[in-house]
Design a protein around this motif. Structure first.
Motif, PDB file in Angstrom:
ATOM      1  N   ALA A  39      42.098  91.517  11.369  1.00  0.00           N
ATOM      2  CA  ALA A  39      43.050  90.994  12.171  1.00  0.00           C
ATOM      3  C   ALA A  39      43.024  89.702  12.683  1.00  0.00           C
ATOM      4  CB  ALA A  39      42.402  91.863  13.632  1.00  0.00           C
ATOM      5  N   PHE A  40      44.312  89.110  12.853  1.00  0.00           N
ATOM      6  CA  PHE A  40      44.233  87.739  13.393  1.00  0.00           C
ATOM      7  C   PHE A  40      45.319  87.565  14.201  1.00  0.00           C
ATOM      8  CE2 PHE A  40      47.249  88.431   9.962  1.00  0.00           C
ATOM      9  CZ  PHE A  40      48.409  87.474  10.000  1.00  0.00           C
ATOM     10  N   GLY A  41      45.355  86.345  15.012  1.00  0.00           N
ATOM     11  CA  GLY A  41      46.393  85.932  15.886  1.00  0.00           C
ATOM     12  C   GLY A  41      46.051  84.558  16.110  1.00  0.00           C
ATOM     13  N   TYR A  42      47.242  84.092  17.039  1.00  0.00           N
ATOM     14  CA  TYR A  42      47.407  82.721  17.130  1.00  0.00           C
ATOM     15  C   TYR A  42      47.320  82.369  18.909  1.00  0.00           C
ATOM     16  CZ  TYR A  42      47.975  82.255  12.355  1.00  0.00           C
ATOM     17  OH  TYR A  42      47.980  82.351  11.019  1.00  0.00           O
ATOM     18  N   VAL A  43      46.658  81.350  19.431  1.00  0.00           N
ATOM     19  CA  VAL A  43      46.770  81.055  20.717  1.00  0.00           C
ATOM     20  C   VAL A  43      47.642  79.662  20.714  1.00  0.00           C
ATOM     21  CG1 VAL A  43      45.698  80.275  23.127  1.00  0.00           C
ATOM     22  CG2 VAL A  43      44.946  82.190  21.394  1.00  0.00           C
ATOM     23  N   LEU A  44      48.760  79.686  21.143  1.00  0.00           N
ATOM     24  CA  LEU A  44      49.789  78.602  21.053  1.00  0.00           C
ATOM     25  C   LEU A  44      50.456  78.501  22.512  1.00  0.00           C
ATOM     26  CD1 LEU A  44      51.357  79.187  17.466  1.00  0.00           C
ATOM     27  CD2 LEU A  44      49.592  77.904  17.854  1.00  0.00           C
ATOM     28  N   ASP A  45      50.805  77.009  22.772  1.00  0.00           N
ATOM     29  CA  ASP A  45      51.681  76.978  23.906  1.00  0.00           C
ATOM     30  C   ASP A  45      53.047  77.327  23.695  1.00  0.00           C
ATOM     31  OD1 ASP A  45      49.818  76.181  25.853  1.00  0.00           O
ATOM     32  OD2 ASP A  45      49.856  73.891  25.262  1.00  0.00           O
ATOM     33  N   GLY A  46      53.386  77.157  22.444  1.00  0.00           N
ATOM     34  CA  GLY A  46      54.843  77.478  22.008  1.00  0.00           C
ATOM     35  C   GLY A  46      55.193  77.359  20.577  1.00  0.00           C
ATOM     36  N   ILE A  47      56.343  77.480  20.156  1.00  0.00           N
ATOM     37  CA  ILE A  47      56.855  77.532  18.802  1.00  0.00           C
ATOM     38  C   ILE A  47      58.237  76.734  18.750  1.00  0.00           C
ATOM     39  CG2 ILE A  47      57.227  78.877  16.589  1.00  0.00           C
ATOM     40  CD1 ILE A  47      55.347  80.989  18.189  1.00  0.00           C
ATOM     41  N   TYR A  48      58.373  76.109  17.572  1.00  0.00           N
ATOM     42  CA  TYR A  48      60.008  75.669  17.496  1.00  0.00           C
ATOM     43  C   TYR A  48      60.393  75.710  16.008  1.00  0.00           C
ATOM     44  CZ  TYR A  48      58.233  70.832  16.932  1.00  0.00           C
ATOM     45  OH  TYR A  48      57.864  69.726  16.587  1.00  0.00           O
ATOM     46  N   GLY A  49      61.728  75.973  15.758  1.00  0.00           N
ATOM     47  CA  GLY A  49      62.214  75.679  14.519  1.00  0.00           C
ATOM     48  C   GLY A  49      62.735  74.664  14.608  1.00  0.00           C
ATOM     49  N   THR A  50      63.523  74.028  13.243  1.00  0.00           N
ATOM     50  CA  THR A  50      64.131  72.989  13.087  1.00  0.00           C
ATOM     51  C   THR A  50      65.725  72.945  13.687  1.00  0.00           C
ATOM     52  OG1 THR A  50      63.232  72.699  10.700  1.00  0.00           O
ATOM     53  CG2 THR A  50      65.321  71.374  11.196  1.00  0.00           C
ATOM     54  N   ASN A  51      65.627  72.096  14.556  1.00  0.00           N
ATOM     55  CA  ASN A  51      66.794  71.670  15.305  1.00  0.00           C
ATOM     56  C   ASN A  51      67.051  72.694  16.550  1.00  0.00           C
ATOM     57  OD1 ASN A  51      67.925  69.754  13.680  1.00  0.00           O
ATOM     58  ND2 ASN A  51      68.817  71.233  12.349  1.00  0.00           N
ATOM     59  N   GLY A  52      65.672  73.281  16.880  1.00  0.00           N
ATOM     60  CA  GLY A  52      65.422  74.169  17.969  1.00  0.00           C
ATOM     61  C   GLY A  52      64.826  73.555  19.229  1.00  0.00           C
ATOM     62  N   GLN A  53      64.768  74.472  20.192  1.00  0.00           N
ATOM     63  CA  GLN A  53      63.951  74.206  21.294  1.00  0.00           C
ATOM     64  C   GLN A  53      62.645  74.893  21.248  1.00  0.00           C
ATOM     65  OE1 GLN A  53      64.576  71.405  23.167  1.00  0.00           O
ATOM     66  NE2 GLN A  53      66.671  71.184  22.220  1.00  0.00           N
ATOM     67  N   ILE A  54      61.887  74.598  22.152  1.00  0.00           N
ATOM     68  CA  ILE A  54      60.344  75.192  22.319  1.00  0.00           C
ATOM     69  C   ILE A  54      60.486  76.565  22.781  1.00  0.00           C
ATOM     70  CG2 ILE A  54      58.215  75.236  23.286  1.00  0.00           C
ATOM     71  CD1 ILE A  54      58.436  72.005  23.007  1.00  0.00           C
ATOM     72  N   GLU A  55      59.968  77.527  21.966  1.00  0.00           N
ATOM     73  CA  GLU A  55      59.810  79.043  22.579  1.00  0.00           C
ATOM     74  C   GLU A  55      58.505  78.972  23.193  1.00  0.00           C
ATOM     75  OE1 GLU A  55      62.036  81.497  22.540  1.00  0.00           O
ATOM     76  OE2 GLU A  55      63.544  80.662  21.156  1.00  0.00           O
ATOM     77  N   GLN A  56      58.396  79.177  24.574  1.00  0.00           N
ATOM     78  CA  GLN A  56      56.964  79.154  25.316  1.00  0.00           C
ATOM     79  C   GLN A  56      56.477  80.525  25.044  1.00  0.00           C
ATOM     80  OE1 GLN A  56      57.466  77.789  29.249  1.00  0.00           O
ATOM     81  NE2 GLN A  56      57.836  75.741  28.755  1.00  0.00           N
ATOM     82  N   SER A  57      55.165  80.604  25.070  1.00  0.00           N
ATOM     83  CA  SER A  57      54.124  81.589  25.014  1.00  0.00           C
ATOM     84  C   SER A  57      53.985  82.129  26.374  1.00  0.00           C
ATOM     85  CB  SER A  57      52.762  81.573  24.210  1.00  0.00           C
ATOM     86  OG  SER A  57      52.250  80.591  25.012  1.00  0.00           O
ATOM     87  N   GLU A  58      53.593  83.496  26.553  1.00  0.00           N
ATOM     88  CA  GLU A  58      53.257  84.014  27.842  1.00  0.00           C
ATOM     89  C   GLU A  58      51.670  84.522  27.710  1.00  0.00           C
ATOM     90  OE1 GLU A  58      55.866  85.931  30.656  1.00  0.00           O
ATOM     91  OE2 GLU A  58      57.106  86.066  28.815  1.00  0.00           O
ATOM     92  N   ALA A  59      50.812  84.116  28.526  1.00  0.00           N
ATOM     93  CA  ALA A  59      49.329  84.553  28.356  1.00  0.00           C
ATOM     94  C   ALA A  59      48.954  84.873  29.673  1.00  0.00           C
ATOM     95  CB  ALA A  59      48.398  83.494  27.887  1.00  0.00           C
ATOM     96  N   TRP A  60      48.009  86.094  29.769  1.00  0.00           N
ATOM     97  CA  TRP A  60      47.452  86.185  30.910  1.00  0.00           C
ATOM     98  C   TRP A  60      45.992  86.852  30.811  1.00  0.00           C
ATOM     99  CZ3 TRP A  60      45.834  91.477  31.108  1.00  0.00           C
ATOM    100  CH2 TRP A  60      46.451  92.412  30.680  1.00  0.00           C
TER     101      TRP A  60
END
Length: 498
Positions: free
Chosen positions: A348-369
């Motif tokens: 099992a694996f996973g990541y705790v990130l504030d967000g992700i972005y691709g080349t020439n794109g904007q940040i996709e924010q995560s949601e956590a609770w």
């Protein structure tokens, strides 16, 4: 006759001279000795510093910990390495010794009390220090004056009982959980009847920056390569693929609190700035993104179940501010935002990130609770038992999941960095962590406590599929199915405070 007269006069002069010398050698009246006096203004243990109107309290503790099937701080084997891989080379137990020293000064002025506080830790931890080495950390160092707090103190986002959780472990997922302090500039206003409010500017690095994945760069997979400085755990929150920029503005944090004899209420909120780095091979970058987090907490004291019993509850939510909601504080100082566990031929694996972005794109924010609760019961003044549990969750949405899935596409992995490609996956990197635990503590004499605890953790996947070509520490290269994993760990501690 003249001779006799001269002798008499000379003798008299000599006697006078000797008498004068003896008079000069007599001790002068000494000043009154300034004894150390008890200062009763601020509670037990304070004394006046001689010659001043400042009261000081000096204290500390010696803490001896041994953790089983866990890393330091009784953190479960969920962040890769030999422990997370279940390798023969893992340590079955790990030890840590800590000396804690505190100073607390208070001076009454026309503007109110001026307070200074410092907490310094001296650690020796297995596998981190040499035989006679050690590690020094400053958990708190702040000045309080006229309602202001300057320096490193408990985050204003956290409830006021942040330092009194009835656990040994720092690996328990308890939301923000920054028990080692956040540098800040804060102002607290008291409104009477136990009601207060605080506004604060706080430094997000490193505890509040969960990581920001740049899809144009390679992401280290479930297990980072041993000795690879780009791997997870090289330094706090630093890993290959992370593209957090510098701290441009501080996080803005506020709270409202109610403190009463029956317990307390706490409501907190924060604005968190995500500053991205450049796109791969470019001098352009996404726009800054602004996340937020909120939490609510309540504490009930002296419950009907017994004197001294308490119940603490907290719930947190963060969008683009993951570590305000989950995996905060010392929980993830060596994980760099990655959780990974292998058992047999599954992982099992996973990541705790504030967000992700691709080349020439904007940040996709995560949601956590997360939701967390603690109950502590005193059997008698010497014995007490606590139960606790939490559930933490993070999700990335369709856009974020697509970018993470691309990191595991064939040809994107880094040779020798323990990645592997993902085959037959649902491409859903949302995951959760469930934990329950218990601790029993015995205090045979005042300020001496012996305790033991046990924690069960479950890493829950939404990913599915097969990781192919993965190399895991202590294991031959093979494929692993992606499925939920269970972890068990415990710790014993002797604590002498003074």
């Amino acid at each position: 006759m003249k001779t006799i007269k001269g002798l008499i006069l000379g003798s008299a002069a000599g006697i006078l001279a000797v008498g004068g010398a003896q008079a000069a050698d007599l001790p002068v009246k000494a000043k009154a000795v300034e004894y150390v006096k008890v200062c009763s203004l601020y509670g037990a243990g304070f004394y006046y510093i001689p010659g001043t109107d400042t009261c000081v309290k000096i204290g500390g503790a010696i803490r001896i910990d041994t953790s089983f099937n866990a890393n330091n701080y009784d953190t479960p084997f969920w962040q890769g390495g030999a422990g997370g891989a279940g390798a023969w080379t893992q340590d079955y137990y790990i030890t840590r010794q800590r000396i804690n020293l505190t100073t607390d000064t208070r001076t009454a002025t026309e503007y109110g009390v001026v307070r200074t506080y410092a907490n310094i830790q001296f650690d020796f931890s297995q596998n981190r220090e040499s035989i006679a080495g050690g590690f020094t950390e400053v958990d708190y160092a702040f000045i309080q004056f006229a309602g202001f707090t300057f320096g490193k103190a408990v985050s204003q986002f956290d409830p006021q009982w942040a330092l009194s959780k009835p656990t040994i472990s720092s690996g328990f997922m308890a939301g923000s959980n920054n028990t080692t302090g956040i540098p800040q500039l804060a102002y607290t206003a008291s409104f009477g009847n136990g009601v207060s409010g605080t506004i604060s500017l706080e430094n997000a690095s490193p505890y509040r920056n969960a990581g920001l994945y740049n899809n144009g760069l390679a992401l280290v997979g479930p297990f980072g390569a041993s000795g690879n400085t780009g791997a997870y755990g090289a330094t706090s929150n630093t890993f290959a693929g992370n593209s957090y920029g510098g701290n441009h503005i501080p996080d803005i944090v506020g709270n409202l609190r109610l403190d009463q004899a029956w317990g307390s209420l706490h409501f907190g909120a924060a604005m968190h700035t995500i500053t991205p780095g450049f796109y791969a091979g470019s001098t352009a970058h996404p726009d800054d993104s602004y996340g937020f987090a909120v939490n609510g907490a309540v504490e009930f004291k002296n419950l009907p179940t017994g004197a001294g019993d308490s119940l603490k509850l907290e719930a947190s939510y963060g969008k683009g501010a993951a570590k305000y909601a989950i995996a905060g504080g010392t929980t993830d100082t060596s994980g760099g935002g990655r959780f990974a566990k292998v058992s047999g031929d599954s992982m099992a694996f996973g990541y705790v990130l504030d967000g992700i972005y691709g080349t020439n794109g904007q940040i996709e924010q995560s949601e956590a609770w997360s939701v967390v609760g603690y109950f502590e019961h005193y059997w008698n003044p010497a014995w007490r038992t606590s139960l606790w549990g939490s559930y933490s969750s993070i999700s990335y949405g369709d856009g974020g999941n697509a970018l993470l899935a691309a990191a595991f596409a064939p040809g994107r992995t880094i040779p020798g960095s323990n990645n592997g490609s993902l085959v037959g996956s649902t491409n859903n990197f949302d995951f959760g962590i469930a934990q329950i635990g218990t601790r029993t503590a015995w205090t045979p004499v005042k300020n001496l406590t012996l305790s033991a605890e046990f924690t069960y953790t479950r890493l829950e996947q939404n990913l599915g599929g097969i990781v192919t070509g993965a190399t895991v520490p202590g294991r031959a290269a093979q494929s692993y199915s992606v499925s939920d994993q269970n972890l068990y760990n415990g710790s014993v501690q002797i604590l002498r405070s003074f």
